[in-house]
Each structure stands twice: as C-alpha cells, then as structure tokens.
Design a protein around this motif. Structure first.
Motif, PDB file in Angstrom:
ATOM      1  N   TYR A  47       0.819  -1.212   0.000  1.00 45.13           N
ATOM      2  CA  TYR A  47       0.000   0.000   0.000  1.00 45.13           C
ATOM      3  C   TYR A  47       0.856   1.266   0.000  1.00 45.13           C
ATOM      4  O   TYR A  47       0.462   2.277  -0.576  1.00 45.13           O
ATOM      5  CB  TYR A  47      -0.966  -0.011   1.186  1.00 45.13           C
ATOM      6  N   ALA A  48       2.020   1.230   0.638  1.00 41.19           N
ATOM      7  CA  ALA A  48       2.904   2.397   0.624  1.00 41.19           C
ATOM      8  C   ALA A  48       3.391   2.692  -0.793  1.00 41.19           C
ATOM      9  O   ALA A  48       3.450   3.858  -1.204  1.00 41.19           O
ATOM     10  CB  ALA A  48       4.092   2.170   1.560  1.00 41.19           C
ATOM     11  N   ARG A  64      -4.688  14.285  -2.776  1.00 38.13           N
ATOM     12  CA  ARG A  64      -4.075  13.329  -1.845  1.00 38.13           C
ATOM     13  C   ARG A  64      -5.031  12.974  -0.705  1.00 38.13           C
ATOM     14  O   ARG A  64      -5.050  11.834  -0.244  1.00 38.13           O
ATOM     15  CB  ARG A  64      -2.759  13.887  -1.305  1.00 38.13           C
ATOM     16  N   LEU A  65      -5.800  13.920  -0.252  1.00 41.67           N
ATOM     17  CA  LEU A  65      -6.782  13.640   0.790  1.00 41.67           C
ATOM     18  C   LEU A  65      -7.838  12.660   0.271  1.00 41.67           C
ATOM     19  O   LEU A  65      -8.206  11.703   0.964  1.00 41.67           O
ATOM     20  CB  LEU A  65      -7.432  14.938   1.273  1.00 41.67           C
ATOM     21  N   LEU A  71      -8.183   4.908  -0.620  1.00 41.68           N
ATOM     22  CA  LEU A  71      -7.313   3.762  -0.337  1.00 41.68           C
ATOM     23  C   LEU A  71      -7.734   3.068   0.960  1.00 41.68           C
ATOM     24  O   LEU A  71      -7.686   1.840   1.050  1.00 41.68           O
ATOM     25  CB  LEU A  71      -5.853   4.188  -0.293  1.00 41.68           C
ATOM     26  N   ALA A  72      -8.154   3.826   1.960  1.00 39.02           N
ATOM     27  CA  ALA A  72      -8.633   3.228   3.210  1.00 39.02           C
ATOM     28  C   ALA A  72      -9.922   2.432   2.978  1.00 39.02           C
ATOM     29  O   ALA A  72     -10.064   1.306   3.472  1.00 39.02           O
ATOM     30  CB  ALA A  72      -8.853   4.308   4.267  1.00 39.02           C
ATOM     31  N   ILE A  73     -10.837   2.992   2.201  1.00 42.75           N
ATOM     32  CA  ILE A  73     -12.075   2.279   1.883  1.00 42.75           C
ATOM     33  C   ILE A  73     -11.769   1.018   1.071  1.00 42.75           C
ATOM     34  O   ILE A  73     -12.345  -0.049   1.317  1.00 42.75           O
ATOM     35  CB  ILE A  73     -13.057   3.206   1.125  1.00 42.75           C
ATOM     36  N   GLY A  74     -10.859   1.141   0.114  1.00 43.58           N
ATOM     37  CA  GLY A  74     -10.473  -0.016  -0.694  1.00 43.58           C
ATOM     38  C   GLY A  74      -9.841  -1.105   0.157  1.00 43.58           C
ATOM     39  O   GLY A  74     -10.146  -2.295  -0.006  1.00 43.58           O
ATOM     40  N   ALA A  75      -8.965  -0.720   1.074  1.00 42.60           N
ATOM     41  CA  ALA A  75      -8.319  -1.699   1.954  1.00 42.60           C
ATOM     42  C   ALA A  75      -9.367  -2.418   2.809  1.00 42.60           C
ATOM     43  O   ALA A  75      -9.319  -3.643   2.965  1.00 42.60           O
ATOM     44  CB  ALA A  75      -7.276  -1.013   2.834  1.00 42.60           C
ATOM     45  N   ALA A  97      -2.405  -2.163   8.871  1.00 42.71           N
ATOM     46  CA  ALA A  97      -1.120  -2.110   8.156  1.00 42.71           C
ATOM     47  C   ALA A  97      -1.325  -1.555   6.749  1.00 42.71           C
ATOM     48  O   ALA A  97      -0.516  -0.750   6.269  1.00 42.71           O
ATOM     49  CB  ALA A  97      -0.485  -3.495   8.102  1.00 42.71           C
ATOM     50  N   SER A  98      -2.408  -1.954   6.099  1.00 43.11           N
ATOM     51  CA  SER A  98      -2.699  -1.468   4.752  1.00 43.11           C
ATOM     52  C   SER A  98      -2.969   0.037   4.751  1.00 43.11           C
ATOM     53  O   SER A  98      -2.414   0.779   3.937  1.00 43.11           O
ATOM     54  CB  SER A  98      -3.910  -2.205   4.170  1.00 43.11           C
ATOM     55  N   ILE A  99      -3.829   0.475   5.656  1.00 46.37           N
ATOM     56  CA  ILE A  99      -4.184   1.900   5.708  1.00 46.37           C
ATOM     57  C   ILE A  99      -2.966   2.745   6.070  1.00 46.37           C
ATOM     58  O   ILE A  99      -2.697   3.776   5.432  1.00 46.37           O
ATOM     59  CB  ILE A  99      -5.345   2.132   6.692  1.00 46.37           C
TER      60      ILE A  99
END
Length: 124
Positions: A47-48, A64-65, A71-75, A97-99
């Motif tokens: 994810y990074a 970016r926001l 990305l958090a919703i996807g994770a 860890a993903s978020i």
C-alpha cells in the motif's frame, strides 16, 4: 488533468500497483506469493508503494486527501472480501497495516516528486 507525461506515468504506475494489490488480495490463499516474513509488512509495503506513486501522480493536497480516503475504503473492502475466499483470513491488524502503508506512501510522495525532479534535471 496531468501537467506532464511524467505525472501521467506516475498515475499509471499507481493504478497498476492498486490493481496488483486487488488481484493479490482476492486470489485463494494457496496462489498468493509470500515475499516477506510478516503479512503486516507485505500489506504496509504494497500500500505504501501504491500510495507513493498515486500521491506523486496526483500532487494537489485535495487529491491526496481523496486518495487517502479511497485507499482506506479499498483496503477495508478487500479485507472484508477475504472472509469469503478459501484459504484467506481477514484481520484488523492487516487492515491497519494497509491503511497506514497507504497514508505513509501519500505522505512520502512529495519527497519522491522532488527526488524525481532532481534525477530528471541531472539527466538533462
């Protein structure tokens, strides 16, 4: 709209990174390669990388926001989907860890942009 071809390339690489995360998250457990000793490390780094490339490709703070939220919703969605996949398990630790990896990549993306700027100036 991308400002230049490099920004467009960074967006494409970021999207390919996200697609790779999606595929590797949804395959049955026996087909997923393990490259690091810990699942948490794999989640964080994957994810990074995606966050860093996407953040460099979408450099505006608002973009970016939005990426941080998406990305958090996807994770969370991918972690939830793993409940229904044979040989996979979902965990809050993997989700965090993903978020955190995605957010770290987004935070580091301005530095990656500056590094790319220096590399391209030196090559010119």
């Amino acid at each position: 709209m991308p400002r230049n071809s490099r920004e467009l390339a960074l967006r494409a690489i970021g999207l390919i990174s996200v697609l790779s995360v999606v595929v590797l998250s949804l395959v049955p457990g026996r087909f997923r390669p393990h490259v690091l000793p810990s699942n948490h490390e794999e989640h964080f780094i994957a994810y990074a990388v995606a966050g860093c490339f996407l953040g460099a490709g979408y450099p505006a703070p608002r973009q970016r926001l939005i990426l941080a939220v998406l990305l958090a919703i996807g994770a969370a969605s991918l972690e939830t989907a793993q409940i229904f996949i044979v040989g996979r398990t979902a965990s809050i630790e993997d989700l965090m860890a993903s978020i955190l990896g995605a957010w770290a990549g987004l935070v580091l993306s301005p530095f990656a942009q500056r590094l790319l700027d220096l590399m391209f100036k030196a090559a010119a």
